[in-house]
Write an enzyme that holds these catalytic residues in place. Structure first.
Site, short mmCIF file in Angstrom:
data_model
loop_
_atom_site.label_atom_id
_atom_site.label_comp_id
_atom_site.label_asym_id
_atom_site.label_seq_id
_atom_site.Cartn_x
_atom_site.Cartn_y
_atom_site.Cartn_z
N GLN A 35 -23.61 -40.23 -42.50
CA GLN A 35 -23.66 -40.09 -43.94
C GLN A 35 -24.51 -41.20 -44.56
O GLN A 35 -25.28 -40.96 -45.49
CB GLN A 35 -22.25 -40.14 -44.52
CG GLN A 35 -22.17 -39.76 -45.97
CD GLN A 35 -22.71 -38.37 -46.22
OE1 GLN A 35 -22.36 -37.42 -45.53
NE2 GLN A 35 -23.63 -38.24 -47.16
N HIS A 71 -28.27 -40.85 -45.19
CA HIS A 71 -28.82 -39.91 -46.17
C HIS A 71 -29.64 -40.61 -47.24
O HIS A 71 -30.72 -40.16 -47.60
CB HIS A 71 -27.69 -39.12 -46.84
CG HIS A 71 -27.48 -37.79 -46.22
ND1 HIS A 71 -28.45 -36.83 -46.16
CD2 HIS A 71 -26.40 -37.25 -45.61
CE1 HIS A 71 -27.97 -35.76 -45.53
NE2 HIS A 71 -26.74 -35.99 -45.18
N GLU A 108 -16.52 -35.32 -50.89
CA GLU A 108 -17.34 -34.15 -50.56
C GLU A 108 -17.05 -33.71 -49.12
O GLU A 108 -16.72 -32.57 -48.85
CB GLU A 108 -18.82 -34.54 -50.71
CG GLU A 108 -19.80 -33.43 -50.38
CD GLU A 108 -21.22 -33.94 -50.26
OE1 GLU A 108 -21.42 -35.19 -50.23
OE2 GLU A 108 -22.14 -33.11 -50.17
N HIS A 109 -17.19 -34.65 -48.19
CA HIS A 109 -16.86 -34.39 -46.78
C HIS A 109 -15.64 -35.23 -46.41
O HIS A 109 -15.62 -36.43 -46.69
CB HIS A 109 -18.01 -34.82 -45.85
CG HIS A 109 -19.32 -34.17 -46.18
ND1 HIS A 109 -20.29 -34.80 -46.93
CD2 HIS A 109 -19.83 -32.96 -45.84
CE1 HIS A 109 -21.34 -34.00 -47.05
NE2 HIS A 109 -21.10 -32.88 -46.40
N ASP A 127 -22.92 -29.67 -41.39
CA ASP A 127 -24.20 -29.81 -42.09
C ASP A 127 -25.20 -28.78 -41.61
O ASP A 127 -26.09 -28.36 -42.35
CB ASP A 127 -24.79 -31.21 -41.84
CG ASP A 127 -24.02 -32.30 -42.58
OD1 ASP A 127 -23.31 -31.96 -43.54
OD2 ASP A 127 -24.13 -33.48 -42.18
N HIS A 161 -8.62 -4.47 -84.82
CA HIS A 161 -8.22 -4.33 -83.41
C HIS A 161 -7.10 -3.29 -83.29
O HIS A 161 -7.11 -2.45 -82.40
CB HIS A 161 -7.72 -5.67 -82.85
CG HIS A 161 -8.82 -6.62 -82.48
ND1 HIS A 161 -9.69 -7.15 -83.39
CD2 HIS A 161 -9.19 -7.14 -81.27
CE1 HIS A 161 -10.55 -7.96 -82.77
NE2 HIS A 161 -10.26 -7.97 -81.48
#
Lengths: 431, 431
Positions: free
Chosen positions: A255, A258, A322-323, A356, A415
């Site tokens: 990670q 990245h 996220e992960h 991934d 209505h």
């Protein structure tokens, strides 16, 4: 990587806070780009290609010849790998299809729900250092499965005006033929407003740098939808002494490579284990081509020793990663208690990188704490669910009086009247 | 109501354009409200109650005593009607539950997907002229079915500091106990930041005036999600001579009475039919308590005679109506071709008001053309779908090499290494 031992919730919150977006400055750059593309279309896109991609483009659309040529340039090995990933992603996403729902809620009152594809979608694939052909799979496959009528892929060209062959190969493999050489905020603008070469779309998907992210947020004002708000990528590993420190270190590093703003977090009940992982990280880091990036990301990252499992789980849910990698002895029990996460990787042999690329799950996931309130990209992201109702005269005789009472109490007499006029007609009274 | 006969697509587009939002001016008013609530919490909310609701509040939370008292004030007839509506909405929304998905995509590679409730949700119920207890049903029922842990309902008090009894009764009926007397942009701010009385939430639902709408859009910057972007309500009726002009007129009027900015559109193959409907509208309008509102809404509205059915359907899909009533002879054929709509009402005996209250479908729907890319509120709106994967050692032996090749080609070596290190370990090599 900072080490915290049994920190207070406040201390955790402070240390695990995500970096603040500098939206103001970025919006100042992005807004004029949007305006120019809206006004001048392709002409503006070509000008920005010169300015930002350092290339003069005659045509923006990738030609069939270019695709054919690209296919020759991709190795057999990579083609085979992409085919397996495609098959897994297809299988898991096809299984996500929602069957049509038909429910007769009362005699004569039938409600239905049907998934209908979003007609026109735009997929953004970043350029930059890594050619993200995997993202072509992750966005293109569900778009095709959903049945979107128009799929437009935008990705920036290199200085020779070319797109990476693996991106073209993958797009072609899944049947995407409209590929436009445009990147950055200008690509998002083109998909929003439409230009001579780029069709206007209903929803825009895909990751990107801070300019792309800012542009996506800004264009939602113009009626286009986006997949989700974005932030830097992140992973949280929850591991105890049943895990292998070298594996955990490798996951954290995968990670960290990245980007310098990536966040990696280790949560563990054991200080001894944490220290083993930190040692492994230092060793493995040296072997990585992207070690400078990973080093910077790690300097903002934290290992938390949290002996109490309930507290650890509460920390994870608050962080909403996220992960999330879970490598602890009682993994099932922990997994059941996770309420906020994008995608969860369970056990010692499930690295994040499997998801991934090729396990079948989607890698476009909510970051920045948005796992509290957003799902990752799935087949659902490419459809709307339209509801339908059909009421028979008999059904209206039962349901109508209910509606009349409710409408009257909400002081909405027209209505009510839309029911009354029909009930009277059924009773044989004229109006 | 303007009458267009076989207009060009351009003419249609111009006449059916939605009113432009004046976001800038409204944001200028809303932003300081958000700031003050973030800074001063309950104190700010009480100050705004004085300023905007003209009432001095000691406590913001509705008490049990207030709820008990409210129940006495709701008529038996209305209670019975709400009970039927609740049952229908519950039944249709419960049927929307997504079963857990488990898919072994390859031997040893298991992917799962599970719906997990969004933990904390805020429901906004507008005050104003009509007490919208129906919206309490439409938002509260799916929130309860989804299993949201904390459900907070905000609604403005009247000048006596009270909430309409039908709103309290309905909230209590579906098990919502946290009801806060706060309206407007300040309610949205309270749900976003949290105050002493109002818990911070993950997602905010519900309709509102332009200040509420603007506030919802603005707070998405702070990590909270919203149900969908909003605009004035709208209906499009597609009817041919098999329909009853009086019914069509009543349906158009039921939308027109919502607000002066409501849009109503009639599309029909027959000019004669259109004229009958217009005549009916004029007659029925006179009988309505909210006729001034309806009159203004109609003055911005259009009847389109479109003889060619394909062109009519294309117009409908381009407009993407929130509510679409289809009352034509070949209704099934037409329904199948609709790709952009919020909720569809089929046949002569299915007035929009049935869906607004009690048919079972949700009435919180995408307006302003957002039916192209958004679904209405459903059970899905209250959950995230988390994905999971678990790979066995055997599974990684098959999938791992695929991931290694792909990661290497994306130049992400740490991603590759997270696999390699495990494969080596399995082969008995140390790291």
């Amino acid at each position: 990587m900072q080490l915290l031992v049994n920190p207070s919730p406040e201390k955790c919150k402070k240390n695990l806070a995500r970096p603040v977006h500098k939206t103001k400055q970025i919006n100042k750059i992005v807004k004029p780009i949007l305006k120019k593309v809206e006004k001048s279309g392709d002409k503006a896109l070509k000008k920005f290609a010169q300015e930002y991609d350092h290339v003069q483009l005659d045509t923006l659309l990738v030609t069939e010849q270019e695709i054919t040529a690209a296919k020759e340039l991709v190795s057999k090995e990579l083609k085979a790998a992409i085919a397996v990933a495609k098959s897994n992603v297809e299988r898991f996403h096809a299984a996500q299809a929602t069957p049509d729902l038909v429910e007769e809620v009362m005699p004569g009152v039938v409600c239905r729900r049907k998934s209908v594809p979003i007609q026109r979608v735009g997929l953004y694939i970043p350029g930059g250092t890594a050619p993200l052909f995997s993202t072509v799979l992750m966005l293109g496959i569900p778009a095709q499965l959903a049945g979107c009528q128009e799929i437009v892929l935008c990705t920036p060209p290199n200085r020779e005006g070319k797109i990476h062959p693996a991106i073209l190969f993958t797009a072609d493999l899944i049947g995407i033929s409209k590929i436009v050489k445009v990147g950055g905020a200008q690509a998002i603008a083109a998909l929003t407003f439409g230009t001579e070469s780029v069709p206007q779309v209903d929803k825009i998907f895909g990751p990107g740098n801070q300019y792309v992210t800012a542009a996506k947020q800004l264009v939602t004002k113009y009626g286009v939808a986006i997949d989700m708000p974005a932030g830097p990528s992140e992973v949280l590993v929850y591991a105890d002494e049943s895990a292998v420190p070298a594996f955990v270190a490798a996951d954290l590093l995968s990670q960290a490579e990245h980007g310098i703003d990536s966040q990696v977090v280790l949560v563990t009940p054991s200080e001894k284990f944490a220290k083993k992982v930190l040692k492994e990280i230092n060793e493995q880091l040296e072997t990585l081509p992207r070690k400078d990036i990973a080093y910077k990301a790690l300097s903002n990252s934290t290992a938390v020793v949290m002996e109490d499992q309930e507290k650890a789980i509460s920390l994870i849910n608050q962080y909403a990663p996220e992960h999330l990698i879970i490598a602890v002895e009682n993994e099932d029990e922990v997994v059941d208690k996770i309420v906020n996460a994008g995608s969860v990787f369970i056990g010692n042999y499930t690295p994040e990188s499997a998801g991934d690329y090729a396990s079948g799950t989607n890698h476009t996931l909510p970051t920045y704490g948005y796992a509290r309130n957003y799902s990752g990209v799935s087949l659902d992201s490419f459809v709307k669910k339209i509801t339908y109702q059909k009421i028979s005269p008999e059904g209206l005789k039962t349901l109508g009086p209910i509606v009349e009472v409710m409408a009257e109490n909400e002081l909405l007499h027209a209505h009510k009247n839309a029911v009354t006029i029909r009930l009277n007609y059924l009773k044989g009274k004229k109006k």
